[in-house]
Design a protein around this motif. Sequence first.
Motif, mmCIF file in Angstrom:
data_model
loop_
_atom_site.group_PDB
_atom_site.id
_atom_site.type_symbol
_atom_site.label_atom_id
_atom_site.label_comp_id
_atom_site.label_asym_id
_atom_site.label_seq_id
_atom_site.Cartn_x
_atom_site.Cartn_y
_atom_site.Cartn_z
ATOM 1 N N GLY A 72 0.811 -1.218 0.000
ATOM 2 C CA GLY A 72 0.000 0.000 0.000
ATOM 3 C C GLY A 72 0.837 1.257 0.000
ATOM 4 O O GLY A 72 0.504 2.238 -0.633
ATOM 5 N N PHE A 111 -3.435 3.921 -5.995
ATOM 6 C CA PHE A 111 -4.244 2.974 -6.771
ATOM 7 C C PHE A 111 -5.548 3.628 -7.205
ATOM 8 O O PHE A 111 -6.273 4.196 -6.394
ATOM 9 C CB PHE A 111 -4.493 1.751 -5.889
ATOM 10 C CG PHE A 111 -5.546 0.804 -6.396
ATOM 11 C CD1 PHE A 111 -5.516 0.326 -7.699
ATOM 12 C CD2 PHE A 111 -6.562 0.370 -5.552
ATOM 13 C CE1 PHE A 111 -6.477 -0.546 -8.155
ATOM 14 C CE2 PHE A 111 -7.527 -0.508 -5.997
ATOM 15 C CZ PHE A 111 -7.482 -0.969 -7.298
ATOM 16 N N GLY A 151 -6.961 10.430 0.147
ATOM 17 C CA GLY A 151 -5.709 9.727 0.423
ATOM 18 C C GLY A 151 -4.850 10.481 1.418
ATOM 19 O O GLY A 151 -4.211 9.881 2.293
ATOM 20 N N GLN A 192 -1.586 11.695 -3.822
ATOM 21 C CA GLN A 192 -1.041 10.896 -2.721
ATOM 22 C C GLN A 192 0.488 10.864 -2.755
ATOM 23 O O GLN A 192 1.114 10.440 -1.786
ATOM 24 C CB GLN A 192 -1.591 9.476 -2.784
ATOM 25 C CG GLN A 192 -3.088 9.408 -2.591
ATOM 26 C CD GLN A 192 -3.631 8.006 -2.811
ATOM 27 O OE1 GLN A 192 -3.073 7.024 -2.349
ATOM 28 N NE2 GLN A 192 -4.727 7.902 -3.535
ATOM 29 N N ARG A 207 2.693 8.953 -4.168
ATOM 30 C CA ARG A 207 3.343 7.673 -3.944
ATOM 31 C C ARG A 207 4.395 7.465 -5.036
ATOM 32 O O ARG A 207 4.470 8.239 -5.989
ATOM 33 C CB ARG A 207 2.317 6.550 -3.983
ATOM 34 C CG ARG A 207 1.211 6.717 -2.976
ATOM 35 C CD ARG A 207 1.697 6.430 -1.588
ATOM 36 N NE ARG A 207 0.579 6.537 -0.633
ATOM 37 C CZ ARG A 207 0.556 5.925 0.535
ATOM 38 N NH1 ARG A 207 1.557 5.186 0.914
ATOM 39 N NH2 ARG A 207 -0.473 6.074 1.346
ATOM 40 N N MET A 250 -9.743 0.595 -2.393
ATOM 41 C CA MET A 250 -8.912 1.783 -2.570
ATOM 42 C C MET A 250 -8.479 2.328 -1.209
ATOM 43 O O MET A 250 -7.311 2.686 -1.028
ATOM 44 C CB MET A 250 -9.709 2.829 -3.338
ATOM 45 C CG MET A 250 -9.002 4.140 -3.510
ATOM 46 S SD MET A 250 -10.124 5.355 -4.164
ATOM 47 C CE MET A 250 -11.247 5.563 -2.787
ATOM 48 N N LEU A 251 -9.416 2.365 -0.254
ATOM 49 C CA LEU A 251 -9.066 2.862 1.081
ATOM 50 C C LEU A 251 -7.999 1.977 1.719
ATOM 51 O O LEU A 251 -7.055 2.479 2.345
ATOM 52 C CB LEU A 251 -10.317 2.914 1.967
ATOM 53 C CG LEU A 251 -11.205 4.129 1.756
ATOM 54 C CD1 LEU A 251 -12.525 3.946 2.488
ATOM 55 C CD2 LEU A 251 -10.513 5.393 2.253
ATOM 56 N N ALA A 252 -8.145 0.674 1.550
ATOM 57 C CA ALA A 252 -7.143 -0.233 2.106
ATOM 58 C C ALA A 252 -5.784 0.045 1.471
ATOM 59 O O ALA A 252 -4.763 0.080 2.150
ATOM 60 C CB ALA A 252 -7.564 -1.681 1.873
ATOM 61 N N ALA A 253 -5.784 0.270 0.144
ATOM 62 C CA ALA A 253 -4.518 0.567 -0.535
ATOM 63 C C ALA A 253 -3.926 1.886 -0.062
ATOM 64 O O ALA A 253 -2.719 2.089 -0.095
ATOM 65 C CB ALA A 253 -4.726 0.596 -2.053
ATOM 66 N N MET A 254 -4.791 2.797 0.382
ATOM 67 C CA MET A 254 -4.287 4.069 0.914
ATOM 68 C C MET A 254 -3.697 3.891 2.307
ATOM 69 O O MET A 254 -3.074 4.807 2.841
ATOM 70 C CB MET A 254 -5.432 5.088 1.004
ATOM 71 C CG MET A 254 -5.862 5.660 -0.325
ATOM 72 S SD MET A 254 -7.368 6.641 -0.112
ATOM 73 C CE MET A 254 -7.490 7.399 -1.746
ATOM 74 N N GLY A 255 -3.965 2.733 2.923
ATOM 75 C CA GLY A 255 -3.412 2.475 4.243
ATOM 76 C C GLY A 255 -4.433 2.581 5.360
ATOM 77 O O GLY A 255 -4.065 2.647 6.526
#
Lengths: 259, 315
Positions: A70, A75, A95, A146, A148, B198-203
Amino acid sequence: MTRLELRDVRKSFGALEVLAGVSLDVGAGEFVSILGPSGAGKSTLFQLLTGALKGEGSMRFDGAPLDDHGARFAFMPQRDALMPWRRVIDNATLGLEVQGLSRRAARQRVAPLFAGFGLAGFERAWPAELSGGMRQRAALLRTVVQQRDMLLLDEPFGALDALTRAAMQRWLETMWQGNRWTALLITHDVREAVLLSDRIYVLSARPARVVSEVAVPLPRPRTESAALAREAAAIEAGILDTLLGQPIPISRSSDGELK
Amino acid sequence: MAVSFDPMRGGIIPASDRLSEEGVGPSAIGESRGDIQSPPQGGRSAVTSALAKAVPAVLAFALLLTAWELYARLGGIAPTMLPAPSRVLQQAWENRAALAENALPTIRATLAGFACSLLAAFILSALVDFLAPLRRALLPLLIASQTLPLVAIAPLVVLWFGFGLLPKILLVALVTFFPMMVALVEGYAATEKEIAQMLAAMGAGRWRIFRLARLPSALPYFFAGLRISITYAVVGAIFAEYAGAAKGLGIYMLSAKNNFRPDLVLAAVAVSSVLTLALFGLAVLVQQIAMPWENARSGKAGREARSDPSAQDRP
Ligand SMILES: Nc1ncnc2c1ncn2[C@@H]1O[C@H](COP(=O)(O)OP(=O)(O)O)[C@@H](O)[C@H]1O
Ligand SMILES: [Mg+2]
């Protein structure tokens, strides 16, 4: 310099084998596309990268195994995934808020970018008030702010009508030229892949493996001249032949010398 | 789960019908790309169209009352059997002090019971969302609770908990809790998969995802459940009072019936109906305030329909 390095990545859902050993590399500042038929397992690959799913094989980023999932990737899911209950600006800051920024600070960081994304004046609008193209740009804005290391874009323009999609592809090309994001794009649109990518990995139907890797050495912007369009069309035709399983006059790593 | 709510179908006015009278959207002229719109503008006259929508319902209601009035007057029926609406209204006015005095405890019981039920629904639904085993343990129990006949349960609850406020609160909660609970649980589950990913991927962690995505996703479902619940609430309180109370609309109806005063029974019924309608209207109002993006959605559809170029170009 290679940033993302996948070696023989596999994934099955029970008896359903989806990814049958995918290997690919993405270099710093490189725009790479994954092109494959629907249901091949492209979105599944992104879920492995973001850590939503576990698979086999080696996934490395800057030489280190991808375990702190992550943190590396911004994403953008297949549908725009805008939250209808948040205003456009609050969608864009999502984000940053998850990263721990206050809503105020996040808004200040995001607001200056609205003009470049063609969203000026729509900061306080609801997502439902945007057109399809604007929604995709808002989702993309939410993704790039974000900051990243790498963008993962899953069919960002798949749901748009042909005309809007063409406009968005040109816009993204311009944006990418200005920012040089390291990006991995999933698409099933051959023309989109050729227009935007430095390299294209063509996947087979499920179980997916890389059937061909195509370099696209055309100068940018690629939508300007008729000569470029002809070259691009030749590359497209080669990829289509690969995908449709016909005898192919195209070499594995094309360098622009195409018939 | 047998019971399900479609948030798109509930409500008094379907969203798609609400647009017809809206202000003019941005003009299509001068747009070089169909993709670019001018920023959204506020200010619409949804109120007038809502009023226009209410006309048939009001007419039907008036027609019904008129027929009843004529039948009661011209049919030679004794007022102790079927009082005319005019008599009900007149008696209601004459007994307005007693009605108000008895409506107050009912309102109190309804609101207190409903508040408890609302709180319980939120807490339990969130717990159940986080703990799958708890969900499997609780939901069958909750469904079973809905099979209890209120007529039999109400006197028992009064027997156990006395004539005070508590048994009323419990009965109101019993009848209103379930629709809201089911709506919330289904609403959480309806969260768009991509948003959670998506939220999970954002952490974001589980609690973050619940707060940022699952809870707001459940709102339309919750309000659909709330609208159903709230129509049961007053009836639940009246049932509890019917089984035993010092004051309240339920006990008022009971004593009016025992005194052969159907006009006063009907007057109390009218008061309870008005209460329910007011609560329902309040729920709709709260929903519109809590979910302003829903209005934006219907506004967009209206604008799009109007600026469709193929429709404009026709002579
Ligand atoms: N969580 C899952 N469980 C079972 N099967 C899945 C799951 N996710 C995806 N699949 C299956 O894996 C295949 C590839 O899906 P996906 O990666 O979404 O394809 P693509 O994005 O290339 O269109 C599909 O057949 C899909 O049904
Ligand atoms: Mg996909």
